[in-house]
Design a protein around this motif. Structure first.
Motif, PDB file in Angstrom:
ATOM      1  N   TYR A 161      -4.094  15.731   1.551  1.00  0.00           N
ATOM      2  CA  TYR A 161      -5.262  14.877   1.374  1.00  0.00           C
ATOM      3  C   TYR A 161      -4.875  13.695   0.485  1.00  0.00           C
ATOM      4  O   TYR A 161      -4.224  13.888  -0.544  1.00  0.00           O
ATOM      5  CB  TYR A 161      -6.405  15.640   0.714  1.00  0.00           C
ATOM      6  CG  TYR A 161      -6.875  16.855   1.467  1.00  0.00           C
ATOM      7  CD1 TYR A 161      -7.877  16.763   2.426  1.00  0.00           C
ATOM      8  CD2 TYR A 161      -6.331  18.113   1.213  1.00  0.00           C
ATOM      9  CE1 TYR A 161      -8.324  17.883   3.111  1.00  0.00           C
ATOM     10  CE2 TYR A 161      -6.769  19.241   1.896  1.00  0.00           C
ATOM     11  CZ  TYR A 161      -7.762  19.117   2.837  1.00  0.00           C
ATOM     12  OH  TYR A 161      -8.205  20.225   3.515  1.00  0.00           O
ATOM     13  N   PRO A 162      -5.270  12.472   0.834  1.00  0.00           N
ATOM     14  CA  PRO A 162      -4.944  11.333  -0.034  1.00  0.00           C
ATOM     15  C   PRO A 162      -5.424  11.577  -1.464  1.00  0.00           C
ATOM     16  O   PRO A 162      -6.555  12.010  -1.690  1.00  0.00           O
ATOM     17  CB  PRO A 162      -5.701  10.165   0.620  1.00  0.00           C
ATOM     18  CG  PRO A 162      -5.816  10.559   2.054  1.00  0.00           C
ATOM     19  CD  PRO A 162      -6.004  12.045   2.047  1.00  0.00           C
ATOM     20  N   LEU A 203       1.701   4.955   0.797  1.00  0.00           N
ATOM     21  CA  LEU A 203       1.258   5.851   1.861  1.00  0.00           C
ATOM     22  C   LEU A 203       1.592   7.308   1.575  1.00  0.00           C
ATOM     23  O   LEU A 203       0.748   8.192   1.744  1.00  0.00           O
ATOM     24  CB  LEU A 203       1.886   5.436   3.187  1.00  0.00           C
ATOM     25  CG  LEU A 203       1.631   3.996   3.653  1.00  0.00           C
ATOM     26  CD1 LEU A 203       2.417   3.702   4.922  1.00  0.00           C
ATOM     27  CD2 LEU A 203       0.149   3.750   3.856  1.00  0.00           C
ATOM     28  N   ASP A 204       2.811   7.578   1.128  1.00  0.00           N
ATOM     29  CA  ASP A 204       3.241   8.965   0.938  1.00  0.00           C
ATOM     30  C   ASP A 204       4.390   9.009  -0.066  1.00  0.00           C
ATOM     31  O   ASP A 204       5.295   8.165  -0.025  1.00  0.00           O
ATOM     32  CB  ASP A 204       3.701   9.562   2.271  1.00  0.00           C
ATOM     33  CG  ASP A 204       4.130  11.018   2.132  1.00  0.00           C
ATOM     34  OD1 ASP A 204       3.251  11.892   2.104  1.00  0.00           O
ATOM     35  OD2 ASP A 204       5.348  11.271   2.014  1.00  0.00           O
ATOM     36  N   GLY A 233     -12.595  11.337   0.717  1.00  0.00           N
ATOM     37  CA  GLY A 233     -11.215  10.931   0.884  1.00  0.00           C
ATOM     38  C   GLY A 233     -10.956   9.464   0.623  1.00  0.00           C
ATOM     39  O   GLY A 233      -9.835   8.980   0.812  1.00  0.00           O
ATOM     40  N   ASP A 293      -5.162   3.227  -4.987  1.00  0.00           N
ATOM     41  CA  ASP A 293      -4.199   3.284  -3.879  1.00  0.00           C
ATOM     42  C   ASP A 293      -3.800   4.741  -3.666  1.00  0.00           C
ATOM     43  O   ASP A 293      -2.750   5.198  -4.137  1.00  0.00           O
ATOM     44  CB  ASP A 293      -2.982   2.414  -4.185  1.00  0.00           C
ATOM     45  CG  ASP A 293      -2.175   2.113  -2.928  1.00  0.00           C
ATOM     46  OD1 ASP A 293      -2.482   2.692  -1.868  1.00  0.00           O
ATOM     47  OD2 ASP A 293      -1.247   1.290  -3.006  1.00  0.00           O
ATOM     48  N   LYS A 294      -4.642   5.477  -2.948  1.00  0.00           N
ATOM     49  CA  LYS A 294      -4.419   6.909  -2.746  1.00  0.00           C
ATOM     50  C   LYS A 294      -3.334   7.140  -1.698  1.00  0.00           C
ATOM     51  O   LYS A 294      -3.183   6.361  -0.752  1.00  0.00           O
ATOM     52  CB  LYS A 294      -5.732   7.579  -2.321  1.00  0.00           C
ATOM     53  CG  LYS A 294      -6.829   7.405  -3.353  1.00  0.00           C
ATOM     54  CD  LYS A 294      -8.197   7.840  -2.839  1.00  0.00           C
ATOM     55  CE  LYS A 294      -8.375   9.319  -2.865  1.00  0.00           C
ATOM     56  NZ  LYS A 294      -9.788   9.714  -2.661  1.00  0.00           N
ATOM     57  N   ALA A 295      -2.591   8.227  -1.868  1.00  0.00           N
ATOM     58  CA  ALA A 295      -1.499   8.553  -0.958  1.00  0.00           C
ATOM     59  C   ALA A 295      -1.394  10.062  -0.830  1.00  0.00           C
ATOM     60  O   ALA A 295      -2.020  10.817  -1.583  1.00  0.00           O
ATOM     61  CB  ALA A 295      -0.180   7.967  -1.474  1.00  0.00           C
ATOM     62  N   THR A 296      -0.605  10.515   0.121  1.00  0.00           N
ATOM     63  CA  THR A 296      -0.288  11.937   0.241  1.00  0.00           C
ATOM     64  C   THR A 296       1.007  12.214  -0.520  1.00  0.00           C
ATOM     65  O   THR A 296       1.790  11.295  -0.807  1.00  0.00           O
ATOM     66  CB  THR A 296      -0.156  12.351   1.711  1.00  0.00           C
ATOM     67  OG1 THR A 296       0.772  11.471   2.369  1.00  0.00           O
ATOM     68  CG2 THR A 296      -1.506  12.247   2.421  1.00  0.00           C
ATOM     69  N   TYR A 297       1.244  13.498  -0.831  1.00  0.00           N
ATOM     70  CA  TYR A 297       2.356  13.852  -1.710  1.00  0.00           C
ATOM     71  C   TYR A 297       3.055  15.124  -1.259  1.00  0.00           C
ATOM     72  O   TYR A 297       2.406  16.059  -0.764  1.00  0.00           O
ATOM     73  CB  TYR A 297       1.852  14.089  -3.145  1.00  0.00           C
ATOM     74  CG  TYR A 297       1.407  12.844  -3.871  1.00  0.00           C
ATOM     75  CD1 TYR A 297       2.235  12.231  -4.794  1.00  0.00           C
ATOM     76  CD2 TYR A 297       0.162  12.276  -3.624  1.00  0.00           C
ATOM     77  CE1 TYR A 297       1.842  11.083  -5.462  1.00  0.00           C
ATOM     78  CE2 TYR A 297      -0.241  11.121  -4.278  1.00  0.00           C
ATOM     79  CZ  TYR A 297       0.601  10.535  -5.198  1.00  0.00           C
ATOM     80  OH  TYR A 297       0.207   9.400  -5.853  1.00  0.00           O
ATOM     81  N   ASP A 338       0.854  -1.187   0.000  1.00  0.00           N
ATOM     82  CA  ASP A 338       0.000   0.000   0.000  1.00  0.00           C
ATOM     83  C   ASP A 338       0.892   1.239   0.000  1.00  0.00           C
ATOM     84  O   ASP A 338       1.728   1.412   0.885  1.00  0.00           O
ATOM     85  CB  ASP A 338      -0.898   0.015   1.240  1.00  0.00           C
ATOM     86  CG  ASP A 338      -1.850  -1.161   1.272  1.00  0.00           C
ATOM     87  OD1 ASP A 338      -2.366  -1.511   0.199  1.00  0.00           O
ATOM     88  OD2 ASP A 338      -2.062  -1.733   2.357  1.00  0.00           O
TER      89      ASP A 338
END
Length: 464
Positions: A203-204, A40-41, A415, A162-166, A38
């Protein structure tokens, strides 16, 4: 691609590999011997230099092993990889087509780990011109997501679910401005007349929902409705001329908020790029050329892309088949707002717009399949067909209940991810009646269903 309506937010994922992949394994394909994880960032750093299409890059991905890993794959089609480390230790790697295969020390399932990749990305599209890069005299921007953009820019997990922060750091000559999705959190002057700008997307975000650009741009920032910060990015030479038309965002934001609930992020703005780019949405930012902002279909385009902040960015579709949730909503509200500009407050104007698309829906289904079960190459069925499904629901439950359903979906899945089944379940629960058969027909049937409240409408456009 307005007013033909854009093929974005992964509406064309099924055709992307054919457009942009080379030999070997295409982005998104599983690879034997590698396991799942997964994302994450991401921390992505790119350095733009004038006179070359090569950019030095470093990407650090924080991830969690979904299973024991002795190898995992990143998607990358942008250039040459120099070094890969996992948790600070050198890792073996190889590239196959659009895959970067990494072989670290063994990672137990559930372990969080960090992979850092140093690379050189080359801004080159395919031989037929298809690809994400849009070059200007001194700078570039990214084109619509139909090209599965981001794995051409940096190594990533090419999975919209698979959303993540950036964090994006864009270094460029001081005379230019580096742009990226997210809030600007640092501007750092560097030696050699360069400036690094760092943006944080807390935000993801779906992996292909970003924008990166460099050019002679300026920010126009102001307070917007309900505490939202409006932050537009425009060519410096056109800033004064564009201020008035950009101010229309306030009304559009109020209108959508009244129907869908609070805006899901803290900032929003329009990026008006130089060069030729079809309109598309990225999280907290819509890319719309200055010429389009002043054109006839501007209201449709702007509200279409703004709607994607709720459906597409915040509420992200789980699979390609669920993409009608993003594109159908964007078309529905874009057409509704645009109709209201010609005849304010008129339900008839909106109905006329929907009737036009109803008239061609059967031909669209024959060619592209139904909205929630599209054929691999599709653009209209999920957009216009999805909007018709929403209109049929509104006709059945009434405007007030429809608004409650829409606000509930936007709030419940904020989200996160939503499927077609999630939408139908929420509609059924909020309405207090079983609308499953209605929505199933509109979203899956091969034949266009009758439109509730409009028995005179014919799928072939003929009058009764």
């Amino acid at each position: 691609m307005k007013p033909q309506y854009r093929l974005t937010t992964t509406a064309m994922i099924g055709v992307c590999a054919a457009l942009v992949s080379g030999t070997g394994i295409a982005a998104g394909e599983p690879v034997a011997g590698t396991g799942d994880y997964d994302a994450l960032d991401y921390a992505v750093s790119l350095e733009y230099r004038s006179g070359t299409r090569e950019m030095a890059g470093t990407t650090t991905l924080k991830a969690r092993a979904a299973e024991p890993l002795s190898g995992f794959a990143l998607d990358f089609a942008g250039g040459k990889v120099g070094e890969v480390t996992v948790d600070g230790r050198p890792a073996g790697f190889e590239t196959r087509g659009e895959k970067l295969l990494v072989f670290p020390h063994r990672l137990a399932g559930g372990t969080e780990f960090t992979v850092t990749v140093d690379y050189l990305v080359t801004r080159t599209n395919g031989p037929d011109g298809h690809g994400p890069w849009r070059e200007i005299e001194d700078g570039f921007a990214l084109g619509p997501q139909m090209y599965e953009t981001m794995h051409h820019v940096f190594p990533c997990k090419n999975d919209i679910a698979d959303k993540a922060t950036y964090t994006f750091t864009i270094t460029a000559p001081a005379r230019l401005t580096g742009i990226a999705t997210g809030d600007l959190i640092a501007t750092t002057p560097l030696g050699g007349d360069r400036t690094a700008r760092t943006y944080r997307m807390a935000y993801p975000m779906p992996v292909d929902d970003g924008q990166i650009a460099v050019g002679p741009y300026s920010w126009i920032t102001r307070g917007g409705p309900d505490g939202v910060t409006i932050r537009d990015v425009v060519p410096t030479a056109q800033a004064d001329r564009l201020r008035e038309t950009l101010a229309r965002t306030d009304d559009q934001l109020r209108w959508l908020t009244a129907k869908l609930g609070p805006y899901p992020f803290g900032t929003y703005g329009i990026f008006a790029p130089l060069g030729t780019i079809s309109p598309f949405e990225s999280q907290t930012m819509s890319t719309i050329q200055a010429a389009t902002l002043s054109a006839g279909p501007a209201d449709y385009v702007r509200v279409h892309e703004l709607t994607h902040q709720w459906f597409g960015a915040s509420v992200t579709q789980k699979t390609l088949a669920d993409n009608w949730i993003a594109e159908g909503h964007a078309h529905f509200y874009g057409a509704w707002y645009d109709a209201g500009q010609s005849r304010p407050g008129s339900e008839d104007a909106f109905a006329d717009s929907m009737r036009m698309f109803y008239g061609i829906d059967q031909k669209t289904r024959d060619r592209e399949g139904p909205p929630a079960a599209p054929k691999p190459i599709s653009g209209q069925t999920q957009r216009a067909g999805g909007a018709l499904a929403l209109y049929a629901l509104r006709q059945t439950v009434g405007p007030r209940m429809f608004e409650e359903i829409e606000r509930a979906v936007a709030a419940r899945f904020k989200g996160g991810l939503a499927s077609t089944a999630d939408y139908i379940k929420t509609a059924r629960e909020v309405a207090g009646r079983d609308v499953t058969a209605l929505l199933t027909d509109w979203l899956y049937a091969k034949k266009t269903p009758p439109m509730p409240g409009h028995p005179d409408w014919k799928p072939d456009g003929a009058a009764s």
